[in-house]
Design an enzyme around this catalytic site. Structure first.
Site: not given
Ligand code: DQA
Length: 144
Positions: A9-10, A17, A22, A73, A76, A86, A97, A99, A106, A110
């Protein structure tokens, strides 16, 4: 070789953002960067983004059923989605994974990842290069 790159998300709204975290990156720029980096490494990347937990779970099921490696990724969802964990646990090929930012530098909420424990590894804090590093790591994993 096919690979799924899933974004939570986002992440499609990166350009609006916090730019101190970012940068000036847009999601379109990120997708181009991932696709081109993947191609150079011999991957055919299927890059997807959703704000919807159930959609991400369905994509993980699809990757599990097709035996595809996944770079994820979870955004959140990283910090609390046991359902995504799961689903990711059922993958047969490796999971990495990633980020963009370093969640450990942060806010405290997180600092927990419910995904890390079932991933082959986690790469965080290098902006778009987190995905490049993950693709390089994935290449050596799938070549084994
Ligand atoms: C994120 C880090 C997460 O804590 C955050 O909620 C994001 C982006 C990152 O790529 O840095 O939406 O996954």
């Amino acid at each position: 070789m096919k690979i799924m790159v899933l974004n939570g998300p986002n992440l499609a709204r990166l350009d609006i953002r916090d730019s101190s975290i970012y940068g000036e990156l847009t999601y379109a720029m990120l997708v181009t960067f991932i696709s081109e980096s993947a191609q150079r490494l011999g991957f055919d990347a299927d890059v997807r983004q959703s704000d919807d937990e159930s959609q991400i779970i369905q994509w993980l099921h699809e990757a599990a059923d097709s035996n595809l490696p996944v770079i994820l990724n979870p955004a959140a969802f990283t910090h609390y989605s046991y359902a995504i964990r799961d689903a990711a646990e059922m993958l047969k090929a490796p999971l990495i994974e990633v980020h963009l930012s370093n969640p450990l530098s942060r806010e405290e909420f997180r600092h927990t990842s419910v995904i890390s424990g079932i991933a082959q590894g986690t790469i965080a804090g290098f902006g778009p290069n987190s995905y490049l590093l993950a693709l390089e790591a994935m290449k050596s994993l799938v070549q084994k």
